[in-house]
Design an enzyme around this catalytic site. Structure first.
Site, PDB file in Angstrom:
ATOM      1  N   LYS A  17     -32.930  -9.786 -49.881  1.00 27.14           N
ATOM      2  CA  LYS A  17     -31.657  -9.245 -49.372  1.00 27.14           C
ATOM      3  C   LYS A  17     -31.736  -7.726 -49.248  1.00 27.14           C
ATOM      4  O   LYS A  17     -31.248  -7.129 -48.294  1.00 27.14           O
ATOM      5  CB  LYS A  17     -30.517  -9.604 -50.326  1.00 27.14           C
ATOM      6  CG  LYS A  17     -30.214 -11.087 -50.363  1.00 27.14           C
ATOM      7  CD  LYS A  17     -29.330 -11.406 -51.547  1.00 27.14           C
ATOM      8  CE  LYS A  17     -28.990 -12.868 -51.612  1.00 27.14           C
ATOM      9  NZ  LYS A  17     -28.348 -13.247 -52.863  1.00 27.14           N
ATOM     10  N   ILE A  32     -19.113 -10.902 -49.440  1.00 29.16           N
ATOM     11  CA  ILE A  32     -18.839  -9.455 -49.390  1.00 29.16           C
ATOM     12  C   ILE A  32     -19.303  -8.881 -48.043  1.00 29.16           C
ATOM     13  O   ILE A  32     -20.481  -8.987 -47.706  1.00 29.16           O
ATOM     14  CB  ILE A  32     -19.565  -8.701 -50.539  1.00 29.16           C
ATOM     15  CG1 ILE A  32     -19.261  -9.350 -51.885  1.00 29.16           C
ATOM     16  CG2 ILE A  32     -19.177  -7.236 -50.540  1.00 29.16           C
ATOM     17  CD1 ILE A  32     -19.983  -8.700 -53.056  1.00 29.16           C
ATOM     18  N   ASP A  61     -35.295 -13.373 -54.422  1.00 28.92           N
ATOM     19  CA  ASP A  61     -34.076 -13.474 -53.616  1.00 28.92           C
ATOM     20  C   ASP A  61     -33.421 -12.097 -53.462  1.00 28.92           C
ATOM     21  O   ASP A  61     -33.005 -11.707 -52.368  1.00 28.92           O
ATOM     22  CB  ASP A  61     -33.107 -14.463 -54.284  1.00 28.92           C
ATOM     23  CG  ASP A  61     -31.809 -14.595 -53.512  1.00 28.92           C
ATOM     24  OD1 ASP A  61     -31.812 -15.277 -52.472  1.00 28.92           O
ATOM     25  OD2 ASP A  61     -30.800 -14.005 -53.943  1.00 28.92           O
ATOM     26  N   GLY A 121     -25.113 -25.353 -61.219  1.00 30.07           N
ATOM     27  CA  GLY A 121     -25.449 -25.223 -59.794  1.00 30.07           C
ATOM     28  C   GLY A 121     -25.594 -23.787 -59.313  1.00 30.07           C
ATOM     29  O   GLY A 121     -25.594 -23.530 -58.117  1.00 30.07           O
ATOM     30  N   VAL A 180     -23.802 -24.795 -47.620  1.00 32.37           N
ATOM     31  CA  VAL A 180     -23.213 -23.847 -46.666  1.00 32.37           C
ATOM     32  C   VAL A 180     -22.749 -24.568 -45.393  1.00 32.37           C
ATOM     33  O   VAL A 180     -21.623 -24.371 -44.924  1.00 32.37           O
ATOM     34  CB  VAL A 180     -24.213 -22.717 -46.310  1.00 32.37           C
ATOM     35  CG1 VAL A 180     -23.578 -21.723 -45.351  1.00 32.37           C
ATOM     36  CG2 VAL A 180     -24.679 -21.998 -47.572  1.00 32.37           C
TER      37      VAL A 180
HETATM   38  N1  LIG Z   1     -25.716 -21.869 -51.228  1.00 33.49           N
HETATM   39  C1  LIG Z   1     -25.303 -20.616 -51.141  1.00 33.49           C
HETATM   40  O1  LIG Z   1     -24.385 -20.210 -51.861  1.00 33.49           O
HETATM   41  C2  LIG Z   1     -25.917 -19.668 -50.142  1.00 33.49           C
HETATM   42  C3  LIG Z   1     -25.394 -18.375 -49.993  1.00 33.49           C
HETATM   43  C4  LIG Z   1     -25.930 -17.506 -49.036  1.00 33.49           C
HETATM   44  C5  LIG Z   1     -27.008 -17.931 -48.281  1.00 33.49           C
HETATM   45  N2  LIG Z   1     -27.524 -19.192 -48.459  1.00 33.49           N
HETATM   46  C6  LIG Z   1     -28.659 -19.606 -47.607  1.00 33.49           C
HETATM   47  O2  LIG Z   1     -28.174 -20.584 -46.685  1.00 33.49           O
HETATM   48  C7  LIG Z   1     -29.200 -21.543 -46.394  1.00 33.49           C
HETATM   49  C8  LIG Z   1     -28.693 -22.943 -46.735  1.00 33.49           C
HETATM   50  O3  LIG Z   1     -28.403 -23.012 -48.117  1.00 33.49           O
HETATM   51  P1  LIG Z   1     -27.691 -24.284 -48.758  1.00 33.49           P
HETATM   52  O4  LIG Z   1     -27.337 -23.894 -50.145  1.00 33.49           O
HETATM   53  O5  LIG Z   1     -26.634 -24.813 -47.861  1.00 33.49           O
HETATM   54  O6  LIG Z   1     -28.916 -25.333 -48.795  1.00 33.49           O
HETATM   55  P2  LIG Z   1     -28.848 -26.887 -49.049  1.00 33.49           P
HETATM   56  O7  LIG Z   1     -27.560 -27.287 -49.689  1.00 33.49           O
HETATM   57  O8  LIG Z   1     -30.134 -27.286 -49.714  1.00 33.49           O
HETATM   58  O9  LIG Z   1     -28.843 -27.519 -47.557  1.00 33.49           O
HETATM   59  C9  LIG Z   1     -29.917 -27.335 -46.699  1.00 33.49           C
HETATM   60  C10 LIG Z   1     -29.647 -28.080 -45.404  1.00 33.49           C
HETATM   61  O10 LIG Z   1     -30.692 -27.793 -44.489  1.00 33.49           O
HETATM   62  C11 LIG Z   1     -31.087 -29.010 -43.861  1.00 33.49           C
HETATM   63  N3  LIG Z   1     -32.455 -28.852 -43.363  1.00 33.49           N
HETATM   64  C12 LIG Z   1     -33.580 -28.481 -44.049  1.00 33.49           C
HETATM   65  N4  LIG Z   1     -34.625 -28.376 -43.218  1.00 33.49           N
HETATM   66  C13 LIG Z   1     -34.147 -28.671 -41.968  1.00 33.49           C
HETATM   67  C14 LIG Z   1     -34.740 -28.740 -40.686  1.00 33.49           C
HETATM   68  N5  LIG Z   1     -36.040 -28.459 -40.502  1.00 33.49           N
HETATM   69  N6  LIG Z   1     -33.945 -29.068 -39.628  1.00 33.49           N
HETATM   70  C15 LIG Z   1     -32.637 -29.331 -39.790  1.00 33.49           C
HETATM   71  N7  LIG Z   1     -32.026 -29.282 -40.997  1.00 33.49           N
HETATM   72  C16 LIG Z   1     -32.776 -28.975 -42.061  1.00 33.49           C
HETATM   73  C17 LIG Z   1     -30.922 -30.054 -44.935  1.00 33.49           C
HETATM   74  O11 LIG Z   1     -30.859 -31.326 -44.339  1.00 33.49           O
HETATM   75  P3  LIG Z   1     -30.535 -32.651 -45.198  1.00 33.49           P
HETATM   76  O12 LIG Z   1     -29.067 -32.556 -45.517  1.00 33.49           O
HETATM   77  O13 LIG Z   1     -30.826 -33.751 -44.259  1.00 33.49           O
HETATM   78  O14 LIG Z   1     -31.413 -32.586 -46.407  1.00 33.49           O
HETATM   79  C18 LIG Z   1     -29.599 -29.593 -45.562  1.00 33.49           C
HETATM   80  O15 LIG Z   1     -28.514 -30.120 -44.859  1.00 33.49           O
HETATM   81  C19 LIG Z   1     -30.425 -21.117 -47.219  1.00 33.49           C
HETATM   82  O16 LIG Z   1     -31.257 -20.337 -46.417  1.00 33.49           O
HETATM   83  C20 LIG Z   1     -29.810 -20.253 -48.340  1.00 33.49           C
HETATM   84  O17 LIG Z   1     -30.721 -19.313 -48.815  1.00 33.49           O
HETATM   85  C21 LIG Z   1     -27.001 -20.060 -49.366  1.00 33.49           C
END
Ligand SMILES: NC(=O)c1ccc[n+]([C@@H]2O[C@H](COP(=O)([O-])OP(=O)(O)OC[C@H]3O[C@@H](n4cnc5c(N)ncnc54)[C@H](OP(=O)(O)O)[C@@H]3O)[C@@H](O)[C@H]2O)c1
Length: 419
Positions: free
Chosen positions: A199, A130, A195, A181, A17
């Site tokens: 929501k 959405i 999850d 993925g 994200v």
């Molecule tokens: N992926 C989706 O489609 C989606 C959709 C809606 C909502 N979300 C929500 O959005 C959030 C992020 O999802 P994502 O898919 O982007 O996760 P992700 O790809 O695993 O990325 C997580 C990021 O958070 C960083 N991080 C973790 N702990 C941290 C901390 N304490 N301080 C600073 N940075 C930290 C990680 O750092 P590093 O890069 O250094 O590891 C990484 O960059 C989650 O809460 C998820 O539920 C995701």
């Protein structure tokens, strides 16, 4: 009011994200939003952005008075809550995607918004692209919302689609979702319904003013759905979906839960396949409206974050109208549901708990029954999730008190007991 507030952003997270937001903002200069600093966890990871943008010190962002917006998109809900609450207390507006964090801390987050007067927006946390939260807040801002049913988890919907369309069994479909993925490496959060219920808990706040921790809602995922269930669904010309339901009952209370459900082919939700999400809202005079779109992924999620950022330029805040300006609705488990239960051994299904049983198939490869049961029984017991039992709601599953009396009377009439 400054209609075009300049946004200086501190971004937490640069994963799926976070990087998506960085790219989307590069392509929308008209927003007048710039990312000043990005906080990540692992300094050693290779990033597709200038090195000087990154830090691992959260205070560099939180203590920077020039940064007026924190965008929090990390995958650690405890750390996320700390970041979001510190930012609000420090006078910054916040945009977050962290559904688990929001669901687990909503009462505190409501209090912090009130205390600080700052805005916390999280459109992307519900169904990614959405725009459901803002519509519930602004368009359905009255008392007329009859029901809302939705597919809010793309991974489980992908798995179910593959079970139906390619006749894969659950494990094969899950593996495919992981390879593409769409599912977490630890898929429990998606597959077992956590999850989706996270929501649903805050969507209920925007829809009905209900503030409830997710674990208080009755929910399960698709972990028990079997190939045999899919076969029965096909025979009945239906699909199986993991459906989040909320319905205002005649007594004014709200029934809300997340459970697998049979969905007829002409239902809007039957149209939602693979990793997509869909929401059907039924209100007083408008009848049904259907929202459909990508419920996950880098750019779809970033697009909702972008929309929240854009709204911050004119100091938009959620008013939580149903909670604050109306009499909030109350949750209830006091109603009946029509369910299908398939099982290996009937000794694990308490038949005496059913009001009545309409179908009984003991000869099938996978045995099953269809019957009516009080929802409170599902709330207080676990048999329906254990011993390889699989419970799936029938379509239009909810039966209210009034109706059940009529139906009971009718069945007694048919049996010649009275009439
Ligand atoms: N992926 C989706 O489609 C989606 C959709 C809606 C909502 N979300 C929500 O959005 C959030 C992020 O999802 P994502 O898919 O982007 O996760 P992700 O790809 O695993 O990325 C997580 C990021 O958070 C960083 N991080 C973790 N702990 C941290 C901390 N304490 N301080 C600073 N940075 C930290 C990680 O750092 P590093 O890069 O250094 O590891 C990484 O960059 C989650 O809460 C998820 O539920 C995701």
């Amino acid at each position: 009011m400054d209609a075009h507030k300049q946004l200086t952003i501190g971004l937490f997270g640069f994963g799926v994200v976070g990087e998506g937001i960085y790219r989307v903002l590069q392509q929308t200069p008209s927003l007048k939003a710039t990312i000043k600093k990005v906080c990540i966890k692992n300094p050693g990871k290779k990033r597709n952005a200038p090195a000087e943008l990154f830090t691992t010190d959260k205070d560099v962002l939180l203590n920077d008075s020039e940064i007026n917006v924190i965008v929090e998109v990390i995958d650690d809900s405890n750390a996320a809550f700390h970041i979001v609450s510190t930012a609000l207390k420090g006078g910054k507006d916040v945009v977050s995607s962290s559904k688990k964090m929001i669901a687990e801390n909503l009462p505190e987050l409501l209090g912090l918004q009130e205390l600080t007067g700052r805005s916390l927006l999280y459109e992307s946390a519900a169904c990614a692209s959405i725009p459901v939260i803002r519509n519930l807040e602004e368009y359905y801002d009255n008392d007329l919302l009859h029901s809302m049913k939705a597919i809010v988890n793309g991974s489980t919907n992908f798995i179910l689609t593959k079970m139906f369309e390619e006749k894969l069994d659950f494990q094969e479909a899950l593996l495919m979702a992981q390879q593409l993925g769409f599912a977490e490496s630890n898929p429990k959060l998606d597959v077992e319904g956590y999850d989706a219920v996270n929501k649903w808990s805050f969507l209920l706040t925007h829809a009905y003013g209900i503030v409830e921790y997710p674990e208080k809602l009755v929910f399960t995922g698709i972990q028990n759905v079997q190939g045999g269930d899919a076969k029965v669904a096909r025979e009945k010309n239906m699909d199986i979906k993991l459906v989040a339901n909320a319905q205002k009952l005649q007594n004014g209370k709200v029934a809300a839960f997340v459970l697998p459900q049979f969905v007829k082919h002409d239902d809007h939700l039957a149209f939602v396949k693979n990793e997509y999400n869909g929401v059907v809202i039924e209100s007083g005079f408008a009848d049904k409206q259907f929202f459909y779109g990508k419920g996950a992924g880098s750019f779809p999620t970033a697009s909702a974050v972008l929309s929240d950022l854009s709204a911050l330029r004119y100091q938009y805040k959620y008013e939580y109208k149903k909670l604050k300006h109306h009499r909030p609705n109350e949750l209830t488990n006091s109603f009946y549901v029509k369910v299908y239960v398939s099982f290996d051994d009937i000794k694990y299904v308490p038949r005496e708990k059913f009001e009545w049983i309409e179908e009984w198939h003991a000869q099938e490869e996978r045995k099953y029954l269809v019957g009516v049961i009080c929802f409170e029984e599902l709330e207080k017991s676990a048999w329906w999730r254990e011993n390889n039992n699989s419970l799936i709601l029938m379509p239009e599953a909810i039966i209210e008190d009034m109706e059940i009396r009529k139906l009971k009377k009718k069945s007694l009439e048919l049996a010649g007991i009275f009439g």
